[in-house]
Design an enzyme around this catalytic site. Structure first.
Site, PDB file in Angstrom:
ATOM      1  N   CYS A  90       0.846  -1.185   0.000  1.00  0.00           N
ATOM      2  CA  CYS A  90       0.000   0.000   0.000  1.00  0.00           C
ATOM      3  C   CYS A  90       0.884   1.238   0.000  1.00  0.00           C
ATOM      4  O   CYS A  90       1.886   1.294   0.729  1.00  0.00           O
ATOM      5  CB  CYS A  90      -0.894  -0.009   1.244  1.00  0.00           C
ATOM      6  SG  CYS A  90      -2.001   1.400   1.382  1.00  0.00           S
ATOM      7  N   HIS A 132      -9.088  -3.640  -2.192  1.00  0.00           N
ATOM      8  CA  HIS A 132      -8.154  -2.807  -1.422  1.00  0.00           C
ATOM      9  C   HIS A 132      -8.619  -1.350  -1.391  1.00  0.00           C
ATOM     10  O   HIS A 132      -8.659  -0.719  -0.329  1.00  0.00           O
ATOM     11  CB  HIS A 132      -6.767  -2.920  -2.062  1.00  0.00           C
ATOM     12  CG  HIS A 132      -5.683  -2.158  -1.385  1.00  0.00           C
ATOM     13  ND1 HIS A 132      -4.693  -2.767  -0.649  1.00  0.00           N
ATOM     14  CD2 HIS A 132      -5.407  -0.826  -1.340  1.00  0.00           C
ATOM     15  CE1 HIS A 132      -3.857  -1.845  -0.173  1.00  0.00           C
ATOM     16  NE2 HIS A 132      -4.268  -0.657  -0.592  1.00  0.00           N
ATOM     17  N   GLU A 133      -8.988  -0.813  -2.564  1.00  0.00           N
ATOM     18  CA  GLU A 133      -9.385   0.594  -2.628  1.00  0.00           C
ATOM     19  C   GLU A 133     -10.736   0.831  -1.960  1.00  0.00           C
ATOM     20  O   GLU A 133     -10.922   1.856  -1.291  1.00  0.00           O
ATOM     21  CB  GLU A 133      -9.383   1.090  -4.078  1.00  0.00           C
ATOM     22  CG  GLU A 133      -8.034   0.990  -4.783  1.00  0.00           C
ATOM     23  CD  GLU A 133      -6.863   1.587  -4.026  1.00  0.00           C
ATOM     24  OE1 GLU A 133      -7.038   2.603  -3.313  1.00  0.00           O
ATOM     25  OE2 GLU A 133      -5.752   1.037  -4.141  1.00  0.00           O
ATOM     26  N   HIS A 136     -10.113   1.147   1.650  1.00  0.00           N
ATOM     27  CA  HIS A 136      -9.627   2.490   1.999  1.00  0.00           C
ATOM     28  C   HIS A 136     -10.797   3.451   2.221  1.00  0.00           C
ATOM     29  O   HIS A 136     -10.816   4.209   3.194  1.00  0.00           O
ATOM     30  CB  HIS A 136      -8.735   3.069   0.900  1.00  0.00           C
ATOM     31  CG  HIS A 136      -7.290   2.765   1.049  1.00  0.00           C
ATOM     32  ND1 HIS A 136      -6.560   3.090   2.165  1.00  0.00           N
ATOM     33  CD2 HIS A 136      -6.426   2.163   0.200  1.00  0.00           C
ATOM     34  CE1 HIS A 136      -5.311   2.702   2.006  1.00  0.00           C
ATOM     35  NE2 HIS A 136      -5.201   2.126   0.823  1.00  0.00           N
TER      36      HIS A 136
END
Length: 163
Positions: A90, A132-133, A136
Site C-alpha cells: 500500500c 483494497h481501494e 480504503h
C-alpha cells in the site's frame, strides 16, 4: 492538476469512512484528474481519495495498462469459493508487503463524472485492487485483514519504519 502527497498510516483520514459524492462539481472533476495523474506512475495499482487527503468515495486504478476511476464505488459481488493469498502492499504503508487473502473475483458498481452507472470488475490483481481501494474508502487499511501473527509482525515493522 498536481500530484498530491500520499497520506501515510497514522494519518486519521485513512481511518475515516469517506462520504458519498452527491454533487459532481468542479472540485470532484479536479479530484478525478488528481487521482488519475497520481496513479499513472510505475508501481501504483490504485489510489483512493483519502490517500491524498480527500474524504470522498472515489478511487483510480492502473492495472495491466488500463487506467480508470470510479465514484461512489460499492462492492456488489465477490467470488465466494475462490481466493488469492498473495503479497499486498500500500502506498500509505510504504515498502512493506504481507500475504493478504482476497477474493479471486470482484465486481464494483459506481458512477462516472457524467453520473452514469459504471461497472468495474476483474480477477486476480484487478480484484485485489478493487477490494483494497474500497477498503480504503471504508477507513480500512490492508493490514487490518492480516491474520493475527502477520498483523503483529506488520505493526512491529511499521513502528520500526521511518516513513
Amino acid at each position: 492538476m498536481a500530484i498530491r502527497d500520499i497520506r501515510i498510516i497514522g494519518d486519521p483520514i485513512l481511518r475515516t469512512q469517506c462520504d458519498p459524492i452527491t454533487d459532481i462539481d468542479a472540485s470532484v472533476k479536479l479530484l478525478v484528474e488528481d487521482l488519475l495523474e497520481g496513479v499513472d506512475m510505475e508501481g501504483r495499482a490504485g489510489l483512493a481519495a483519502n490517500q491524498i487527503g480527500v474524504g470522498l468515495r472515489a478511487f483510480s486504478w492502473n492495472i495491466d495498462g488500463e487506467i480508470g476511476y470510479v465514484l461512489n464505488p460499492k462492492i456488489v459481488e465477490l467470488s465466494a469459493d475462490e481466493f488469492q493469498d498473495g503479497d499486498e502492499g500500500c502506498l500509505s504503508v510504504p515498502d512493506l508487503w504481507y500475504p493478504t487473502e482476497r477474493a479471486w473475483y470482484a465486481r464494483v458498481e459506481g458512477i462516472n463524472l457524467d453520473g452514469k452507472t459504471i461497472v468495474v470488475e476483474g480477477e486476480e490483481l484487478m480484484a485485489r485492487c478493487l477490494q483494497h481501494e474500497c477498503d480504503h474508502l471504508d477507513g480500512m487499511i490492508y493490514i487490518d485483514r492480516l491474520d493475527r501473527k502477520t498483523r503483529k509482525k506488520a505493526l512491529r515493522d511499521i513502528r520500526n519504519s521511518h516513513f
